[in-house]
Design a protein around this motif. Structure first.
Motif, short mmCIF file in Angstrom:
data_model
loop_
_atom_site.label_atom_id
_atom_site.label_comp_id
_atom_site.label_asym_id
_atom_site.label_seq_id
_atom_site.Cartn_x
_atom_site.Cartn_y
_atom_site.Cartn_z
N MET A 267 0.85 -1.19 0.00
CA MET A 267 0.00 0.00 0.00
C MET A 267 0.89 1.24 0.00
O MET A 267 1.77 1.38 0.85
CB MET A 267 -0.90 -0.06 1.22
CG MET A 267 -1.80 1.14 1.36
SD MET A 267 -2.97 0.92 2.71
CE MET A 267 -4.43 1.34 1.85
N PRO A 268 0.67 2.18 -0.95
CA PRO A 268 1.52 3.38 -0.99
C PRO A 268 1.26 4.28 0.22
O PRO A 268 0.15 4.37 0.71
CB PRO A 268 1.11 4.07 -2.29
CG PRO A 268 -0.16 3.46 -2.71
CD PRO A 268 -0.30 2.14 -2.02
N LYS A 269 2.34 4.91 0.64
CA LYS A 269 2.23 5.85 1.76
C LYS A 269 1.69 7.19 1.28
O LYS A 269 1.87 7.57 0.12
CB LYS A 269 3.60 6.09 2.40
CG LYS A 269 4.04 5.01 3.32
CD LYS A 269 5.24 5.50 4.09
CE LYS A 269 5.40 4.63 5.30
NZ LYS A 269 6.39 5.16 6.19
N ASP A 270 1.04 7.89 2.19
CA ASP A 270 0.58 9.25 1.92
C ASP A 270 1.80 10.12 1.65
O ASP A 270 2.71 10.18 2.49
CB ASP A 270 -0.22 9.76 3.13
CG ASP A 270 -0.67 11.19 2.98
OD1 ASP A 270 -0.48 11.78 1.90
OD2 ASP A 270 -1.24 11.72 3.95
N PRO A 271 1.87 10.80 0.49
CA PRO A 271 3.07 11.60 0.19
C PRO A 271 3.33 12.71 1.20
O PRO A 271 4.45 13.12 1.40
CB PRO A 271 2.79 12.18 -1.20
CG PRO A 271 1.36 11.96 -1.47
CD PRO A 271 0.89 10.86 -0.56
N LEU A 272 2.29 13.18 1.88
CA LEU A 272 2.49 14.22 2.89
C LEU A 272 3.10 13.69 4.17
O LEU A 272 3.67 14.44 4.95
CB LEU A 272 1.16 14.93 3.20
CG LEU A 272 0.59 15.78 2.08
CD1 LEU A 272 -0.73 16.41 2.52
CD2 LEU A 272 1.57 16.85 1.66
N SER A 273 2.98 12.38 4.39
CA SER A 273 3.50 11.82 5.64
C SER A 273 5.01 11.90 5.74
O SER A 273 5.57 11.80 6.82
CB SER A 273 3.05 10.37 5.80
OG SER A 273 3.65 9.56 4.81
N LEU A 274 5.68 12.09 4.62
CA LEU A 274 7.13 12.16 4.62
C LEU A 274 7.65 13.59 4.61
O LEU A 274 8.85 13.81 4.51
CB LEU A 274 7.68 11.41 3.39
CG LEU A 274 7.28 9.94 3.29
CD1 LEU A 274 7.79 9.34 1.99
CD2 LEU A 274 7.80 9.16 4.49
N LYS A 275 6.76 14.56 4.71
CA LYS A 275 7.16 15.96 4.61
C LYS A 275 6.95 16.68 5.94
O LYS A 275 6.05 16.35 6.70
CB LYS A 275 6.34 16.67 3.53
CG LYS A 275 6.61 16.14 2.15
CD LYS A 275 5.88 16.92 1.10
CE LYS A 275 6.24 16.37 -0.27
NZ LYS A 275 5.73 17.20 -1.33
N THR A 276 7.78 17.68 6.15
CA THR A 276 7.59 18.55 7.31
C THR A 276 6.61 19.65 6.93
O THR A 276 6.30 19.84 5.74
CB THR A 276 8.93 19.20 7.72
OG1 THR A 276 9.34 20.08 6.66
CG2 THR A 276 10.00 18.17 7.99
N VAL A 277 6.14 20.38 7.90
CA VAL A 277 5.26 21.52 7.62
C VAL A 277 5.98 22.51 6.73
O VAL A 277 5.39 23.04 5.78
CB VAL A 277 4.79 22.18 8.94
CG1 VAL A 277 4.07 23.48 8.65
CG2 VAL A 277 3.92 21.23 9.74
N GLN A 278 7.24 22.74 6.99
CA GLN A 278 8.01 23.67 6.16
C GLN A 278 8.06 23.20 4.70
O GLN A 278 7.94 24.01 3.78
CB GLN A 278 9.43 23.83 6.70
CG GLN A 278 10.23 24.86 5.94
CD GLN A 278 11.60 25.09 6.55
OE1 GLN A 278 11.94 24.54 7.57
NE2 GLN A 278 12.39 25.92 5.90
N GLU B 141 6.60 25.34 1.58
CA GLU B 141 7.45 25.68 0.42
C GLU B 141 6.84 25.16 -0.89
O GLU B 141 6.91 25.84 -1.91
CB GLU B 141 8.86 25.16 0.62
CG GLU B 141 9.67 25.95 1.63
CD GLU B 141 9.69 27.44 1.34
OE1 GLU B 141 9.93 27.85 0.19
OE2 GLU B 141 9.45 28.22 2.28
N GLU B 142 6.24 23.99 -0.85
CA GLU B 142 5.58 23.47 -2.04
C GLU B 142 4.39 24.36 -2.43
O GLU B 142 4.18 24.65 -3.60
CB GLU B 142 5.10 22.04 -1.78
CG GLU B 142 4.65 21.34 -3.03
CD GLU B 142 4.44 19.86 -2.80
OE1 GLU B 142 3.46 19.35 -3.35
OE2 GLU B 142 5.25 19.23 -2.09
N HIS B 143 3.64 24.81 -1.41
CA HIS B 143 2.52 25.72 -1.66
C HIS B 143 3.03 27.03 -2.27
O HIS B 143 2.46 27.56 -3.21
CB HIS B 143 1.76 25.98 -0.36
CG HIS B 143 0.63 26.93 -0.50
ND1 HIS B 143 -0.47 26.69 -1.30
CD2 HIS B 143 0.42 28.15 0.06
CE1 HIS B 143 -1.30 27.71 -1.23
NE2 HIS B 143 -0.77 28.61 -0.41
#
Length: 84
Positions: free
Chosen positions: A1-12, A16-18
């Motif tokens: 099952m693929p992981k949520d791509p956001l689970s590997l990111k920090t708030v920062q 920055e992506e936004h």
């Protein structure tokens, strides 16, 4: 099952992506500027204000923070412009 791509990111990372998306998507930036003025100052930006902030890369939250900071140092101007 693929992981949520956001689970590997920090708030920062997410912010920055936004920010990058706002620089690519004029509508996203337009909405952020308009909404920040309406929510932070109770009005829409004038053309010159939109042009000023349109050159930057601030997020909605950063813009609202700047508007609130401006109001705290310019309460007389704010009251006069809103006839409080």
């Amino acid at each position: 099952m693929p992981k949520d791509p956001l689970s590997l990111k920090t708030v920062q990372d997410v912010v920055e992506e936004h920010r990058k998306n706002m620089m690519k998507d004029g509508q996203l930036k337009y909405r952020a500027i308009n909404n920040s003025y309406f929510d932070g100052l109770g009005r829409l930006p004038e053309q010159r204000e939109w042009e000023y902030w349109g050159r930057g890369n601030e997020t909605y939250a950063e813009l609202v923070t700047k508007h609130v900071q401006w109001m705290s140092g310019n309460s007389a101007k704010f009251k006069k412009s809103h006839q409080l």
